[in-house]
Design a protein around this motif. Sequence first.
Motif, PDB file in Angstrom:
ATOM      1  N   GLY A 252       0.815  -1.215   0.000  1.00  0.00           N
ATOM      2  CA  GLY A 252       0.000   0.000   0.000  1.00  0.00           C
ATOM      3  C   GLY A 252       0.842   1.255   0.000  1.00  0.00           C
ATOM      4  N   PHE A 253       2.068   1.160   0.532  1.00  0.00           N
ATOM      5  CA  PHE A 253       2.948   2.322   0.627  1.00  0.00           C
ATOM      6  C   PHE A 253       3.325   2.843  -0.751  1.00  0.00           C
ATOM      7  N   THR A 254       3.759   1.943  -1.633  1.00  0.00           N
ATOM      8  CA  THR A 254       4.317   2.408  -2.910  1.00  0.00           C
ATOM      9  C   THR A 254       3.248   3.004  -3.824  1.00  0.00           C
ATOM     10  N   ASP A 255       2.040   2.433  -3.840  1.00  0.00           N
ATOM     11  CA  ASP A 255       0.975   3.013  -4.658  1.00  0.00           C
ATOM     12  C   ASP A 255       0.584   4.390  -4.128  1.00  0.00           C
ATOM     13  N   PHE A 256       0.551   4.535  -2.818  1.00  0.00           N
ATOM     14  CA  PHE A 256       0.210   5.829  -2.234  1.00  0.00           C
ATOM     15  C   PHE A 256       1.248   6.877  -2.642  1.00  0.00           C
ATOM     16  N   VAL A 257       2.531   6.506  -2.530  1.00  0.00           N
ATOM     17  CA  VAL A 257       3.602   7.437  -2.896  1.00  0.00           C
ATOM     18  C   VAL A 257       3.552   7.749  -4.387  1.00  0.00           C
ATOM     19  N   GLU A 318      -7.766   0.089  -4.867  1.00  0.00           N
ATOM     20  CA  GLU A 318      -6.592   0.732  -4.294  1.00  0.00           C
ATOM     21  C   GLU A 318      -6.676   2.256  -4.446  1.00  0.00           C
ATOM     22  N   ILE A 319      -7.190   2.726  -5.572  1.00  0.00           N
ATOM     23  CA  ILE A 319      -7.371   4.174  -5.750  1.00  0.00           C
ATOM     24  C   ILE A 319      -8.310   4.722  -4.684  1.00  0.00           C
ATOM     25  N   ARG A 321      -8.841   3.485  -1.733  1.00  0.00           N
ATOM     26  CA  ARG A 321      -8.119   3.463  -0.455  1.00  0.00           C
ATOM     27  C   ARG A 321      -7.176   4.665  -0.349  1.00  0.00           C
ATOM     28  N   ILE A 322      -6.501   4.973  -1.449  1.00  0.00           N
ATOM     29  CA  ILE A 322      -5.565   6.106  -1.456  1.00  0.00           C
ATOM     30  C   ILE A 322      -6.316   7.421  -1.256  1.00  0.00           C
ATOM     31  N   LEU A 323      -7.448   7.570  -1.918  1.00  0.00           N
ATOM     32  CA  LEU A 323      -8.231   8.808  -1.764  1.00  0.00           C
ATOM     33  C   LEU A 323      -8.761   8.956  -0.341  1.00  0.00           C
ATOM     34  N   LYS A 324      -9.135   7.850   0.276  1.00  0.00           N
ATOM     35  CA  LYS A 324      -9.516   7.913   1.690  1.00  0.00           C
ATOM     36  C   LYS A 324      -8.322   8.341   2.543  1.00  0.00           C
ATOM     37  N   GLY A 325      -7.140   7.875   2.139  1.00  0.00           N
ATOM     38  CA  GLY A 325      -5.919   8.285   2.831  1.00  0.00           C
ATOM     39  C   GLY A 325      -5.651   9.775   2.693  1.00  0.00           C
ATOM     40  N   PHE A 326      -5.895  10.318   1.502  1.00  0.00           N
ATOM     41  CA  PHE A 326      -5.755  11.763   1.305  1.00  0.00           C
ATOM     42  C   PHE A 326      -6.688  12.506   2.258  1.00  0.00           C
ATOM     43  N   LYS A 327      -7.915  12.006   2.368  1.00  0.00           N
ATOM     44  CA  LYS A 327      -8.883  12.644   3.263  1.00  0.00           C
ATOM     45  C   LYS A 327      -8.425  12.542   4.706  1.00  0.00           C
ATOM     46  N   TRP A 328      -7.922  11.368   5.103  1.00  0.00           N
ATOM     47  CA  TRP A 328      -7.423  11.158   6.467  1.00  0.00           C
ATOM     48  C   TRP A 328      -6.306  12.141   6.801  1.00  0.00           C
ATOM     49  N   LEU A 329      -5.448  12.416   5.825  1.00  0.00           N
ATOM     50  CA  LEU A 329      -4.345  13.371   6.031  1.00  0.00           C
ATOM     51  C   LEU A 329      -4.818  14.822   6.052  1.00  0.00           C
ATOM     52  N   GLY A 330      -6.056  15.055   5.654  1.00  0.00           N
ATOM     53  CA  GLY A 330      -6.581  16.425   5.636  1.00  0.00           C
ATOM     54  C   GLY A 330      -6.323  17.154   4.342  1.00  0.00           C
ATOM     55  N   LEU A 331      -5.957  16.423   3.278  1.00  0.00           N
ATOM     56  CA  LEU A 331      -5.595  17.082   2.023  1.00  0.00           C
ATOM     57  C   LEU A 331      -6.804  17.586   1.245  1.00  0.00           C
ATOM     58  N   PHE A 332      -8.017  17.197   1.647  1.00  0.00           N
ATOM     59  CA  PHE A 332      -9.233  17.725   1.020  1.00  0.00           C
ATOM     60  C   PHE A 332      -9.943  18.722   1.944  1.00  0.00           C
ATOM     61  N   SER A 333      -9.274  19.139   2.991  1.00  0.00           N
ATOM     62  CA  SER A 333      -9.935  19.933   4.032  1.00  0.00           C
ATOM     63  C   SER A 333      -9.629  21.421   3.903  1.00  0.00           C
TER      64      SER A 333
END
Length: 452
Positions: A252-257, A318-319, A321-333
Amino acid sequence: MTTERKILLLGSGFVAGPAVEYILRRPENQLTIACRRIANAEALAKQFSRAKSESIDVTNEEALDEIISRHDLVISLIPYTFHPLVIKSAIKFKKHVVTTSYVSPAMKEFHAAAIENDLTIMNEIGLDPGIDHLYALKTINEVHANGGKIISFISYCGGLPAPECSNNPLGYKFSWSSRGVLLALRNSAKFCQDGKIVEIHESDLMSSAKPYLIYPAFAFLSYPNRDSTPFKEFYNIPEAQTVVRGTLRYQGFTDFVKVLVKIGLLDDANQDYLQFDSPEISWRDVIAKVLHISSNTEDDLRKAIKSTIAENEISEDEIERILKGFKWLGLFSDQPVHRRNTLLDTLCATLEEKMQYEEGERDMVILQHKFEIELKNGTRETWTSTLLEYGKPPGPSAMATTVGIPCGIAVQLILDGVIKKRGVLQPYTSEINNPIIAELEKEGIKVKEEKL
């Protein structure tokens, strides 16, 4: 009566504690911890009865000369770019030096002067580099001594959260600066595979990651790290057809990066809107800018990110999951970013804020060498050397232990005259490596060696 030994430690970062603890077990050792921020040195020194602290700017040649002249040996745990300054001063005053860093060309230039002045400048004696060298050469020397050959050498190492602590979209946590971790993801790679040289462009590094099985409980991905080809010479394995050294991360790390790279968040060019004195800006507005779209709604940002990903490059699941990760990081906030001049450093500020180890959480270090061996009689075997260490909260992390303890051991062996070799050195010879391995195992840092 044992003669007092005065040791200078430059730097008080996260790996320093275990090195200090090890060195100060010997009553004759006195330690000075020196760094630019005196408060950091003081915080570490006050934990030990024979340690004191000083402030030092290593770029001030006069101040560096003065402090080095008062000590018998120097440990340099500051950034590697400053090691040549330290080594130059140490040679001037005939002092040994120990670092955990790779030997740079600038450091290597002092080799002849170190020999001439009867000095040991010991480097690459942490985890990776360090323990990896020790156990690679232990097996290689054993095979060669028995008339065998190394057909393939593959080595992967990872410093990770323990599985139960990998609770974020990247499956990773930062115990120190995230910048170096992210910049390493932009390196190209080069290695030997089946007798051919393989080169991977930096833009393809994350796409080259492949599953790597060590134990069934761990879902690892591996990717090559920089240039592995010189290790045919360093490890004296000219016969090897495959030589790969690389990094382990959780799946999951490499696709996210990969997505972070595609949309430009690892760009280290200055941006006007991210200057310290520029107006506040939200993460959603930053993402809209890097995607070159006018709308900053979450739906539009998600659509624009998806459009940057080539068909079949990353699965739909996987996409998401990554977009949920962006949201978790606050990148859509609407959360204002910590403006740090560049997209890379601005992202780092958020990652370090969101992805720190919490109290009681532990890290993990895993290292494995895999050797394909041809014995003297022509039989083929696979041998492995595996190190698995966990941090021990509230004590030292696994990474601090596996970097700091080998460093401390090397210091003591130089002071005791066990390591006698002179020059700018790496742990590539039995006369250096065997005594260090013996002491490591006394500390409970043991590599499991198996013949499969």
